[in-house]
Scaffold this motif. Structure first.
Motif, PDB file in Angstrom:
ATOM      1  N   LYS A   1       1.936   7.553 -11.836  1.00  0.00           N
ATOM      2  CA  LYS A   1       0.674   7.757 -12.565  1.00  0.00           C
ATOM      3  C   LYS A   1       0.397   9.250 -12.731  1.00  0.00           C
ATOM      4  O   LYS A   1      -0.024   9.705 -13.796  1.00  0.00           O
ATOM      5  CB  LYS A   1      -0.456   7.067 -11.792  1.00  0.00           C
TER       6      LYS A   1
ATOM      7  N   TRP B   1       1.540   2.088  -3.805  1.00  0.00           N
ATOM      8  CA  TRP B   1       0.602   2.883  -4.611  1.00  0.00           C
ATOM      9  C   TRP B   1       0.221   4.187  -3.954  1.00  0.00           C
ATOM     10  O   TRP B   1      -0.284   5.087  -4.601  1.00  0.00           O
ATOM     11  CB  TRP B   1      -0.588   2.077  -5.129  1.00  0.00           C
TER      12      TRP B   1
ATOM     13  N   ALA C   1      -6.060   6.740   0.338  1.00  0.00           N
ATOM     14  CA  ALA C   1      -4.932   6.596  -0.583  1.00  0.00           C
ATOM     15  C   ALA C   1      -5.353   5.875  -1.862  1.00  0.00           C
ATOM     16  O   ALA C   1      -4.901   6.212  -2.964  1.00  0.00           O
ATOM     17  CB  ALA C   1      -3.802   5.839   0.099  1.00  0.00           C
ATOM     18  N   GLN C   2      -6.248   4.885  -1.713  1.00  0.00           N
ATOM     19  CA  GLN C   2      -6.737   4.160  -2.893  1.00  0.00           C
ATOM     20  C   GLN C   2      -7.532   5.090  -3.803  1.00  0.00           C
ATOM     21  O   GLN C   2      -7.373   5.049  -5.025  1.00  0.00           O
ATOM     22  CB  GLN C   2      -7.621   2.986  -2.453  1.00  0.00           C
TER      23      GLN C   2
ATOM     24  N   TRP D   1       0.813  -1.231   0.000  1.00  0.00           N
ATOM     25  CA  TRP D   1       0.000   0.000   0.000  1.00  0.00           C
ATOM     26  C   TRP D   1       0.834   1.262   0.000  1.00  0.00           C
ATOM     27  O   TRP D   1       0.440   2.281  -0.549  1.00  0.00           O
ATOM     28  CB  TRP D   1      -1.101  -0.037   1.051  1.00  0.00           C
TER      29      TRP D   1
ATOM     30  N   LEU E   1      -5.911   4.092   4.230  1.00  0.00           N
ATOM     31  CA  LEU E   1      -5.710   3.237   3.046  1.00  0.00           C
ATOM     32  C   LEU E   1      -6.787   3.499   1.985  1.00  0.00           C
ATOM     33  O   LEU E   1      -6.498   3.619   0.801  1.00  0.00           O
ATOM     34  CB  LEU E   1      -5.762   1.789   3.538  1.00  0.00           C
TER      35      LEU E   1
ATOM     36  N   TYR F   1      -7.526 -11.710  -6.589  1.00  0.00           N
ATOM     37  CA  TYR F   1      -7.135 -10.369  -6.154  1.00  0.00           C
ATOM     38  C   TYR F   1      -8.146  -9.313  -6.608  1.00  0.00           C
ATOM     39  O   TYR F   1      -8.526  -9.280  -7.789  1.00  0.00           O
ATOM     40  CB  TYR F   1      -5.754 -10.033  -6.706  1.00  0.00           C
TER      41      TYR F   1
ATOM     42  N   GLN G   1      -7.179   8.312  -4.004  1.00  0.00           N
ATOM     43  CA  GLN G   1      -6.225   9.247  -4.603  1.00  0.00           C
ATOM     44  C   GLN G   1      -5.468   8.588  -5.771  1.00  0.00           C
ATOM     45  O   GLN G   1      -5.258   9.203  -6.811  1.00  0.00           O
ATOM     46  CB  GLN G   1      -5.245   9.723  -3.512  1.00  0.00           C
ATOM     47  N   PHE G   2      -5.117   7.313  -5.579  1.00  0.00           N
ATOM     48  CA  PHE G   2      -4.378   6.594  -6.615  1.00  0.00           C
ATOM     49  C   PHE G   2      -5.239   6.387  -7.868  1.00  0.00           C
ATOM     50  O   PHE G   2      -4.805   6.651  -8.990  1.00  0.00           O
ATOM     51  CB  PHE G   2      -3.908   5.239  -6.060  1.00  0.00           C
ATOM     52  N   ILE G   3      -6.485   5.953  -7.656  1.00  0.00           N
ATOM     53  CA  ILE G   3      -7.364   5.669  -8.796  1.00  0.00           C
ATOM     54  C   ILE G   3      -7.718   6.946  -9.555  1.00  0.00           C
ATOM     55  O   ILE G   3      -7.752   6.961 -10.781  1.00  0.00           O
ATOM     56  CB  ILE G   3      -8.656   4.956  -8.306  1.00  0.00           C
TER      57      ILE G   3
ATOM     58  N   PHE H   1      -8.545  -5.156  -6.339  1.00  0.00           N
ATOM     59  CA  PHE H   1      -7.994  -3.890  -5.868  1.00  0.00           C
ATOM     60  C   PHE H   1      -9.171  -3.039  -5.388  1.00  0.00           C
ATOM     61  O   PHE H   1     -10.030  -2.656  -6.188  1.00  0.00           O
ATOM     62  CB  PHE H   1      -7.226  -3.191  -6.992  1.00  0.00           C
TER      63      PHE H   1
ATOM     64  N   ARG I   1       0.292 -19.275  -0.987  1.00  0.00           N
ATOM     65  CA  ARG I   1      -0.170 -18.047  -1.650  1.00  0.00           C
ATOM     66  C   ARG I   1      -1.002 -18.378  -2.896  1.00  0.00           C
ATOM     67  O   ARG I   1      -2.001 -17.721  -3.186  1.00  0.00           O
ATOM     68  CB  ARG I   1       1.021 -17.175  -2.049  1.00  0.00           C
ATOM     69  N   LYS I   2      -0.554 -19.405  -3.639  1.00  0.00           N
ATOM     70  CA  LYS I   2      -1.303 -19.792  -4.836  1.00  0.00           C
ATOM     71  C   LYS I   2      -2.705 -20.281  -4.453  1.00  0.00           C
ATOM     72  O   LYS I   2      -3.686 -19.957  -5.116  1.00  0.00           O
ATOM     73  CB  LYS I   2      -0.550 -20.894  -5.593  1.00  0.00           C
TER      74      LYS I   2
ATOM     75  N   ILE J   1      -4.378 -19.417  -1.764  1.00  0.00           N
ATOM     76  CA  ILE J   1      -5.164 -18.249  -1.324  1.00  0.00           C
ATOM     77  C   ILE J   1      -5.756 -17.537  -2.541  1.00  0.00           C
ATOM     78  O   ILE J   1      -6.939 -17.193  -2.583  1.00  0.00           O
ATOM     79  CB  ILE J   1      -4.290 -17.281  -0.490  1.00  0.00           C
ATOM     80  N   ARG J   2      -4.923 -17.347  -3.572  1.00  0.00           N
ATOM     81  CA  ARG J   2      -5.401 -16.625  -4.762  1.00  0.00           C
ATOM     82  C   ARG J   2      -6.432 -17.421  -5.566  1.00  0.00           C
ATOM     83  O   ARG J   2      -7.297 -16.840  -6.222  1.00  0.00           O
ATOM     84  CB  ARG J   2      -4.214 -16.243  -5.667  1.00  0.00           C
TER      85      ARG J   2
ATOM     86  N   ASP K   1       5.507 -21.341   1.229  1.00  0.00           N
ATOM     87  CA  ASP K   1       4.849 -20.030   1.175  1.00  0.00           C
ATOM     88  C   ASP K   1       4.222 -19.781  -0.201  1.00  0.00           C
ATOM     89  O   ASP K   1       3.094 -19.282  -0.294  1.00  0.00           O
ATOM     90  CB  ASP K   1       5.882 -18.942   1.497  1.00  0.00           C
ATOM     91  N   ILE K   2       4.955 -20.167  -1.256  1.00  0.00           N
ATOM     92  CA  ILE K   2       4.425 -19.951  -2.612  1.00  0.00           C
ATOM     93  C   ILE K   2       3.176 -20.798  -2.833  1.00  0.00           C
ATOM     94  O   ILE K   2       2.165 -20.322  -3.374  1.00  0.00           O
ATOM     95  CB  ILE K   2       5.504 -20.255  -3.677  1.00  0.00           C
TER      96      ILE K   2
END
Lengths: 454, 158
Positions: free
Chosen positions: A141, A133, B92-93, A130, B89, B54, B95-97, B56, B45-46, B48-49, B41-42
């Motif tokens: 961007k 971005w 910030a998301q 986080w 957060l 994912y 603002q980013f988008i 955003f 993670r696989k 979980i995904r 761990d890999i």
């Protein structure tokens, strides 16, 4: 096909870097083809980012035509210089010892296999962590889309995005979007993987060159197999970029002290300049390296005749000046200054306390023992003991000196800047400081133990 | 009784287990244990995904740019505590988008104001207070409203 085309900017950077490195190292026969390529990739990406910044500086906006034209002009000029210097050339990216080249190439392939786990980590959060971005990818961007309003990035209301941070990583990503023409998330992701591979590969190649030991492969594997390292490296933070330029600068300085090849001083100078444009910590590290490296080069050459005595130092200073000039321009023209700084030595509201000092010093040690590092710092600590003092002597003294001065300044900053609640601040930043120092530390200890040089 | 030459027995051992080799053995051990952790761990993670693809979360602020096309700044009103990590957060998301549009936190003087409140009722209450006109609402409860001062103007704001 479209997937390959978007990486063309990175290939242009690699080509620019290769031309520049081949010109700088034309008299250096010791450096392998692979080592030159890895150094070239770092220099090329740094140059491309700086050219992109020139577009903002002179045209007040992102102008891809200007950037492409500048790259074309630079490639043409470097190519002509290379042609003119051809007669002087003793080595042209040499592969002199075929078996050595084949074996080191095979070991490099082993390292490249780590692209798979890196890719797995990177795509778990394709937009990065986080902070990535909020700060780095947001800035990239913004620079890409904002046109002539890009300086809004430095407005006080943007304090959450740390507007005083230098822009090397966002500019690399903006350059990376030159072909896609839109801020696609795959470019920052690819940048993080590229810099991780460059760091690991350069650590292996630097150790191989300076120790001639194939156990050099162990050094990058100690952290490339570490899940925590992979998470930080692929989170699209600037720390991996800082880590690469810091390590490359110190490697080139150390290689100069070992081989006496002046070409390393030019490369070290370029890397130090790029390092200064990564983060505020990078600027501090660059300042220390400039003084420490300059002194080391001067002392190393002091008993030599005039041209050999002066030229490495002069080349080093000119190279630093060439690449650090834009950092100075950024600090003078655009950076709004650090808005998250309170001098605790003079503040009555947030003074430095004994408790704060206590917390900082205990955290410095506690973080090293944190389970997420899986005893890697313990291994390096044992390495210091097993080297029986070799790691502090002679030409390697530059490493402990740098680490000591850098950590002294970082600790002093933690103590003096009382703007943040200290436990939170140490929790979110200290591991990054150690992360960026890890390749330097690993090289230092492995080189002390594997090298035949006393 | 034959004499035992301790030096002859131990010298090769000292040569083998010198500092360098001991360090390499330790390094190998660390690489080995790390590799095991890495592979586990890999795999996790696989998994979980596979279960949770994912997403955003900043996506909840997308689709507003066509309305905000010329804006340099917009207001971002929230009743949440922005010092709280999760709420920071979310900001910030957004603002980013919405970049390169700058979100001015809790400033309702801009032409457009984005309301991201703890509930729709809180957002609507504030909208009524400042007499703004809601122009877009999405399924996540994010409301975009227009400041009535700018209702009949297209001026670019500073």
């Amino acid at each position: 096909m479209k997937h390959i085309i978007i990486y063309i900017p990175f290939l242009i950077s690699l080509l620019s870097g290769m031309l520049l490195v081949s010109i700088c190292t034309r008299k250096n026969q010791d450096m392998s083809f692979f080592m030159k390529t890895f150094l070239a990739a770092g220099i090329g990406l740094g140059l491309s980012a700086q050219i992109t910044y020139l577009s903002f500086l002179f045209l007040n906006q992102l102008n891809l035509f200007f950037i492409m034209l500048f790259h074309a002009g630079m490639l043409f000029t470097l190519f002509i210089i290379k042609l003119l210097l051809k007669n002087d050339s003793l080595s042209e990216f040499p592969i002199k010892n075929i078996s050595f080249a084949l074996l080191s190439g095979t070991l490099l392939v082993v390292l490249f296999l780590f692209i798979y786990p890196l890719w797995q980590y990177a795509k778990f959060y394709p937009h990065g962590g986080w902070d990535a971005w909020q700060v780095w990818n947001f800035k990239a961007k913004f620079l890409h889309l904002s046109g002539d309003t890009w300086t809004n990035l430095f407005k006080p209301m943007m304090w959450r995005t740390s507007p005083h941070y230098p822009l090397l990583l966002p500019l690399i990503n903006v350059w990376g979007w030159a072909m896609s023409n839109q801020p696609v998330s795959v470019i920052p992701l690819a940048t993080s993987i590229i810099f991780t591979i460059l760091t690991a590969g350069l650590l292996f190649l630097g150790l191989l060159q300076n120790t001639k030991s194939y156990f050099s492969t162990f050094a990058p594997l100690t952290f490339l197999t570490l899940p925590f390292y992979n998470i930080i490296a692929t989170s699209q933070y600037c720390d991996i970029v800082l880590s690469f330029y810091l390590f490359a600068s110190l490697l080139c300085l150390h290689s100069f002290l070992l081989s006496n090849q002046p070409s390393y001083t030019a490369l070290a100078g370029f890397f130090i300049g790029f390092l200064s444009f990564t983060k505020p910590e990078g600027s501090i590290a660059a300042g220390i390296l400039f003084l420490l490296g300059g002194s080391a080069i001067f002392l190393h050459s002091k008993n030599k005749a005039w041209p050999q005595k002066r030229s490495p130092l002069l080349v080093f200073c000119l190279a630093v000046l060439a690449t650090a000039a834009l950092t100075v321009a950024f600090q003078l023209v655009h950076s709004p200054g650090n808005q998250t700084y309170v001098n605790g030595l003079f503040s009555s509201e947030k003074p430095v306390t004994f408790l704060r000092l206590n917390i900082i010093f205990s955290f410095l040690w506690r973080e090293l023992a944190n389970p997420h590092w899986n005893k890697i710092w313990g291994l390096l600590g044992v390495g210091i003991i097993l080297s029986k003092g070799r790691c502090f002597l002679g030409k390697r003294a530059i490493f402990p000196l740098f680490i000591f001065i850098y950590m002294f300044i970082v600790t002093a900053y933690y103590i003096i800047n009382t703007n943040f609640e200290i436990i939170w601040w140490l929790n979110v930043t200290l591991f990054r400081i150690y992360f960026s120092l890890l390749p330097v530390f690993t090289y230092w200890i492995f080189e002390s133990l594997l090298s035949r040089h006393k | 009784m034959p004499k035992i030459n301790a030096e002859r027995i131990f010298k090769p051992l000292f040569l083998i287990f010198n500092g360098r080799n001991c360090f390499l053995i330790l390094a190998f051990f660390i690489i080995f244990t790390n590799s095991q952790k890495l592979s586990k761990d890999i795999i996790s993670r696989k998994k979980i995904r596979e279960k949770n693809p994912y997403i955003f979360h900043g996506i909840k602020f997308s689709g507003l740019k066509e309305i905000l096309h010329n804006a340099e700044y917009i207001g971002y009103y929230t009743d949440k505590d922005i010092d709280n990590t999760l709420d920071a957060l979310q900001f910030a998301q957004a603002q980013f988008i919405l970049a390169p549009i700058i979100l001015d936190l809790n400033n309702t003087e801009h032409e457009f104001i984005l309301f991201d409140c703890s509930s729709e009722a809180v957002a609507m209450k504030r909208i009524r207070e400042i007499k703004a006109i809601p122009i877009r609402k999405n399924q996540f409860g994010i409301i975009l409203a227009k400041n009535p001062k700018y209702m009949f103007t297209n001026q670019k704001q500073e």
